[in-house]
Design an enzyme around this catalytic site. Sequence first.
Site, PDB file in Angstrom:
ATOM      1  N   TYR A   1     -51.878  12.814 -77.391  1.00 20.26           N
ATOM      2  CA  TYR A   1     -51.530  11.451 -77.827  1.00 20.26           C
ATOM      3  C   TYR A   1     -50.819  11.451 -79.178  1.00 20.26           C
ATOM      4  CZ  TYR A   1     -53.734   9.618 -73.749  1.00 20.26           C
ATOM      5  OH  TYR A   1     -53.992   9.335 -72.437  1.00 20.26           O
TER       6      TYR A   1
ATOM      7  N   GLN B   1     -48.412  -1.712 -67.985  1.00 23.91           N
ATOM      8  CA  GLN B   1     -49.291  -0.544 -67.856  1.00 23.91           C
ATOM      9  C   GLN B   1     -48.981   0.444 -68.993  1.00 23.91           C
ATOM     10  OE1 GLN B   1     -49.656   0.801 -63.451  1.00 23.91           O
ATOM     11  NE2 GLN B   1     -47.688  -0.244 -63.618  1.00 23.91           N
ATOM     12  N   ASN B   2     -47.889   0.178 -69.706  1.00 24.28           N
ATOM     13  CA  ASN B   2     -47.432   1.116 -70.729  1.00 24.28           C
ATOM     14  C   ASN B   2     -48.238   0.945 -72.009  1.00 24.28           C
ATOM     15  OD1 ASN B   2     -45.521   1.748 -68.837  1.00 24.28           O
ATOM     16  ND2 ASN B   2     -43.950   0.428 -69.732  1.00 24.28           N
TER      17      ASN B   2
ATOM     18  N   HIS C   1     -53.453  -1.180 -70.243  1.00 22.40           N
ATOM     19  CA  HIS C   1     -53.962   0.188 -70.397  1.00 22.40           C
ATOM     20  C   HIS C   1     -54.080   0.598 -71.858  1.00 22.40           C
ATOM     21  CE1 HIS C   1     -52.547   1.309 -66.069  1.00 22.40           C
ATOM     22  NE2 HIS C   1     -53.667   0.625 -66.077  1.00 22.40           N
TER      23      HIS C   1
ATOM     24  N   CYS D   1     -63.935   6.610 -88.919  1.00 17.97           N
ATOM     25  CA  CYS D   1     -63.704   5.187 -88.635  1.00 17.97           C
ATOM     26  C   CYS D   1     -63.653   4.414 -89.957  1.00 17.97           C
ATOM     27  CB  CYS D   1     -64.862   4.656 -87.778  1.00 17.97           C
ATOM     28  SG  CYS D   1     -64.860   2.848 -87.608  1.00 17.97           S
TER      29      CYS D   1
ATOM     30  N   SER E   1     -44.455   3.097 -60.121  1.00 21.91           N
ATOM     31  CA  SER E   1     -44.502   3.812 -58.830  1.00 21.91           C
ATOM     32  C   SER E   1     -45.565   3.218 -57.904  1.00 21.91           C
ATOM     33  CB  SER E   1     -44.832   5.290 -59.073  1.00 21.91           C
ATOM     34  OG  SER E   1     -46.138   5.395 -59.654  1.00 21.91           O
TER      35      SER E   1
ATOM     36  N   LEU F   1     -36.124   2.297 -60.057  1.00 25.59           N
ATOM     37  CA  LEU F   1     -35.039   3.258 -59.840  1.00 25.59           C
ATOM     38  C   LEU F   1     -34.920   3.599 -58.359  1.00 25.59           C
ATOM     39  CD1 LEU F   1     -33.016   4.839 -61.576  1.00 25.59           C
ATOM     40  CD2 LEU F   1     -34.620   6.755 -61.606  1.00 25.59           C
TER      41      LEU F   1
ATOM     42  N   ALA G   1     -33.422   0.383 -65.028  1.00 20.64           N
ATOM     43  CA  ALA G   1     -33.926  -0.891 -65.576  1.00 20.64           C
ATOM     44  C   ALA G   1     -32.937  -1.504 -66.567  1.00 20.64           C
ATOM     45  CB  ALA G   1     -35.274  -0.654 -66.254  1.00 20.64           C
TER      46      ALA G   1
HETATM   47  C1  BV8 Z   1     -60.400   1.670 -62.838  1.00 19.70           C
HETATM   48  C2  BV8 Z   1     -53.106   5.121 -69.975  1.00 19.70           C
HETATM   49  C3  BV8 Z   1     -62.396   0.468 -62.297  1.00 19.70           C
HETATM   50  C4  BV8 Z   1     -53.157   6.538 -70.361  1.00 19.70           C
HETATM   51  C5  BV8 Z   1     -53.202   5.117 -67.552  1.00 19.70           C
HETATM   52  C6  BV8 Z   1     -61.793   8.100 -59.136  1.00 19.70           C
HETATM   53  C7  BV8 Z   1     -62.532   7.823 -60.277  1.00 19.70           C
HETATM   54  C8  BV8 Z   1     -62.265   6.710 -61.072  1.00 19.70           C
HETATM   55  C9  BV8 Z   1     -61.211   5.875 -60.726  1.00 19.70           C
HETATM   56  C10 BV8 Z   1     -60.470   6.183 -59.622  1.00 19.70           C
HETATM   57  C11 BV8 Z   1     -60.747   7.259 -58.798  1.00 19.70           C
HETATM   58  N1  BV8 Z   1     -59.841   7.273 -57.781  1.00 19.70           N
HETATM   59  C12 BV8 Z   1     -58.988   6.235 -57.918  1.00 19.70           C
HETATM   60  C13 BV8 Z   1     -59.365   5.558 -59.015  1.00 19.70           C
HETATM   61  C14 BV8 Z   1     -58.751   4.425 -59.564  1.00 19.70           C
HETATM   62  C15 BV8 Z   1     -57.813   4.947 -60.646  1.00 19.70           C
HETATM   63  C16 BV8 Z   1     -56.500   5.263 -59.955  1.00 19.70           C
HETATM   64  O1  BV8 Z   1     -55.782   4.359 -59.590  1.00 19.70           O
HETATM   65  N2  BV8 Z   1     -56.196   6.570 -59.778  1.00 19.70           N
HETATM   66  C17 BV8 Z   1     -54.972   6.934 -59.109  1.00 19.70           C
HETATM   67  C18 BV8 Z   1     -54.521   8.312 -59.636  1.00 19.70           C
HETATM   68  C19 BV8 Z   1     -55.209   6.950 -57.601  1.00 19.70           C
HETATM   69  N3  BV8 Z   1     -57.654   3.882 -61.620  1.00 19.70           N
HETATM   70  C20 BV8 Z   1     -58.440   3.866 -62.710  1.00 19.70           C
HETATM   71  O2  BV8 Z   1     -59.203   4.745 -63.021  1.00 19.70           O
HETATM   72  C21 BV8 Z   1     -58.294   2.617 -63.561  1.00 19.70           C
HETATM   73  N4  BV8 Z   1     -59.607   2.065 -63.825  1.00 19.70           N
HETATM   74  O3  BV8 Z   1     -60.137   1.792 -61.647  1.00 19.70           O
HETATM   75  O4  BV8 Z   1     -61.584   1.092 -63.286  1.00 19.70           O
HETATM   76  C22 BV8 Z   1     -61.893  -0.917 -62.067  1.00 19.70           C
HETATM   77  C23 BV8 Z   1     -61.274  -1.248 -60.864  1.00 19.70           C
HETATM   78  C24 BV8 Z   1     -60.793  -2.538 -60.657  1.00 19.70           C
HETATM   79  C25 BV8 Z   1     -60.938  -3.496 -61.654  1.00 19.70           C
HETATM   80  C26 BV8 Z   1     -61.534  -3.129 -62.855  1.00 19.70           C
HETATM   81  C27 BV8 Z   1     -61.996  -1.838 -63.074  1.00 19.70           C
HETATM   82  C28 BV8 Z   1     -57.667   2.946 -64.903  1.00 19.70           C
HETATM   83  C29 BV8 Z   1     -56.242   3.405 -64.693  1.00 19.70           C
HETATM   84  C30 BV8 Z   1     -55.568   3.512 -66.047  1.00 19.70           C
HETATM   85  C31 BV8 Z   1     -55.322   4.953 -66.385  1.00 19.70           C
HETATM   86  N5  BV8 Z   1     -54.502   5.027 -67.575  1.00 19.70           N
HETATM   87  N6  BV8 Z   1     -52.481   5.076 -68.664  1.00 19.70           N
HETATM   88  C32 BV8 Z   1     -51.797   7.004 -70.810  1.00 19.70           C
HETATM   89  O5  BV8 Z   1     -50.786   6.286 -70.717  1.00 19.70           O
HETATM   90  O6  BV8 Z   1     -51.804   8.157 -71.280  1.00 19.70           O
HETATM   91  S1  BV8 Z   1     -52.412   5.208 -66.051  1.00 19.70           S
HETATM   92  C33 BV8 Z   1     -50.834   5.794 -66.156  1.00 19.70           C
HETATM   93  O7  BV8 Z   1     -50.240   5.535 -64.852  1.00 19.70           O
HETATM   94  C34 BV8 Z   1     -49.934   5.029 -67.107  1.00 19.70           C
HETATM   95  O8  BV8 Z   1     -50.521   3.882 -67.664  1.00 19.70           O
HETATM   96  C35 BV8 Z   1     -48.822   4.561 -66.201  1.00 19.70           C
HETATM   97  O9  BV8 Z   1     -48.233   3.418 -66.657  1.00 19.70           O
HETATM   98  C36 BV8 Z   1     -49.598   4.305 -64.978  1.00 19.70           C
HETATM   99  C37 BV8 Z   1     -48.855   3.992 -63.734  1.00 19.70           C
HETATM  100  O10 BV8 Z   1     -47.768   4.828 -63.652  1.00 19.70           O
HETATM  101  P1  BV8 Z   1     -46.309   4.154 -63.716  1.00 19.70           P
HETATM  102  O11 BV8 Z   1     -46.238   3.287 -64.921  1.00 19.70           O
HETATM  103  O12 BV8 Z   1     -46.015   3.528 -62.413  1.00 19.70           O
HETATM  104  O13 BV8 Z   1     -45.423   5.417 -64.010  1.00 19.70           O
HETATM  105  P2  BV8 Z   1     -44.944   6.509 -62.945  1.00 19.70           P
HETATM  106  O14 BV8 Z   1     -44.417   7.672 -63.702  1.00 19.70           O
HETATM  107  O15 BV8 Z   1     -46.011   6.707 -61.907  1.00 19.70           O
HETATM  108  O16 BV8 Z   1     -43.714   5.798 -62.194  1.00 19.70           O
HETATM  109  C38 BV8 Z   1     -42.539   5.524 -62.938  1.00 19.70           C
HETATM  110  C39 BV8 Z   1     -41.664   4.667 -62.041  1.00 19.70           C
HETATM  111  O17 BV8 Z   1     -40.515   4.277 -62.789  1.00 19.70           O
HETATM  112  C40 BV8 Z   1     -41.181   5.390 -60.817  1.00 19.70           C
HETATM  113  O18 BV8 Z   1     -41.237   4.515 -59.718  1.00 19.70           O
HETATM  114  C41 BV8 Z   1     -39.716   5.723 -61.157  1.00 19.70           C
HETATM  115  O19 BV8 Z   1     -38.903   5.718 -59.995  1.00 19.70           O
HETATM  116  C42 BV8 Z   1     -39.357   4.562 -62.031  1.00 19.70           C
HETATM  117  N7  BV8 Z   1     -38.281   4.838 -62.999  1.00 19.70           N
HETATM  118  C43 BV8 Z   1     -38.003   6.010 -63.625  1.00 19.70           C
HETATM  119  N8  BV8 Z   1     -36.930   5.829 -64.442  1.00 19.70           N
HETATM  120  C44 BV8 Z   1     -36.549   4.530 -64.321  1.00 19.70           C
HETATM  121  C45 BV8 Z   1     -37.414   3.894 -63.410  1.00 19.70           C
HETATM  122  N9  BV8 Z   1     -37.283   2.597 -63.066  1.00 19.70           N
HETATM  123  C46 BV8 Z   1     -36.276   1.897 -63.639  1.00 19.70           C
HETATM  124  N10 BV8 Z   1     -35.402   2.437 -64.524  1.00 19.70           N
HETATM  125  C47 BV8 Z   1     -35.503   3.735 -64.894  1.00 19.70           C
HETATM  126  N11 BV8 Z   1     -34.632   4.258 -65.768  1.00 19.70           N
END
Ligand code: BV8
Length: 234
Positions: free
Chosen positions: A54, A89-90, A107, A134, A176, A201, A218
């Site tokens: 980070y 989400q960013n 997030h 802290c 995504s 994209l 974007a």
């Molecule tokens: C939760 C912060 C309960 C950190 C992030 C097992 C155990 C526990 C949980 C789970 C589990 N299995 C599944 C889950 C749920 C889990 C989950 O979804 N896992 C996934 C892997 C299946 N989720 C959680 O744990 C969440 N909490 O469930 O708590 C709950 C449930 C319901 C209600 C309340 C509570 C917490 C998830 C948060 C995790 N933290 N980020 C950090 O940033 O370091 S997530 C991380 O992924 C980022 O935040 C990111 O934003 C997010 C999503 O990814 P995207 O933003 O979509 O980015 P990505 O790279 O994937 O895609 C980029 C896109 O942009 C692509 O489509 C690409 O084509 C496009 N692109 C690229 N360039 C361009 C473009 N578009 C336009 N122009 C361009 N130039």
Amino acid sequence: MAENIVILTGAGISAESGLGTFRDKDGAWAKFDWRKLASPEGYGEDPIAVHDFYNARRRGLLKAEPHGAHQALAQWEAAHEGEFLLVTQNIDDLHLRAGSKNLIPMHGELFKARCSACHHVYDWREDLSIESTCPRCQIRSGPRPHVVWFGEMPLEMERIYRALESCTLFVAIGTSGTVYPAAGFVQDAKAAGAHTVELCLEPGEISVLFDEAIYGPASEVVPHFVETYLKSRA
Ligand code: BV8
């Protein structure tokens, strides 16, 4: 009648500001294991590695600037008469710097730290380490990034679901659609009868769920979409 608009952004909207995405071929999760670097368990096992991850992103964000897509969303919000909520989400502050007001960083935020002991959240733009103390309770190695890790509850979920329940237009930008609960918002919007649009994209895991989609970078697609929307309602 003015629309109630909910916008969801992901890492793709900040890609052209030089900030990496997660799941593109050279994305963070292609290089790093999110279980080690973006989960409470990983932080417990190796806090130094998590702080390094980070700290590097925080230093990168200090050099990044918002681009036309961030600015177009802020202009749209300023010109819109109905409800307008931007959920990102960013963890970057590019929407904030572009002037978005009604903004939920679900997030967390890279330029904030949180004390694991007293939960104090405070602005922080320097490196964090296990030596950090802290500023409120003075505990050593209490401060962590104010970021929602996998398995942790995203922020302001009640407020987000309330906005989705009355939403008439939902636009997902640069995500995504792989991380929940954010990836489920399009279904909540559809259930409320909203028109749903994907600006990205390329198609992702939930693209089939959207009524409308425009693909491209974007920085081109978002300003054009906003301009067309505002002209059609002028
Ligand atoms: C939760 C912060 C309960 C950190 C992030 C097992 C155990 C526990 C949980 C789970 C589990 N299995 C599944 C889950 C749920 C889990 C989950 O979804 N896992 C996934 C892997 C299946 N989720 C959680 O744990 C969440 N909490 O469930 O708590 C709950 C449930 C319901 C209600 C309340 C509570 C917490 C998830 C948060 C995790 N933290 N980020 C950090 O940033 O370091 S997530 C991380 O992924 C980022 O935040 C990111 O934003 C997010 C999503 O990814 P995207 O933003 O979509 O980015 P990505 O790279 O994937 O895609 C980029 C896109 O942009 C692509 O489509 C690409 O084509 C496009 N692109 C690229 N360039 C361009 C473009 N578009 C336009 N122009 C361009 N130039």
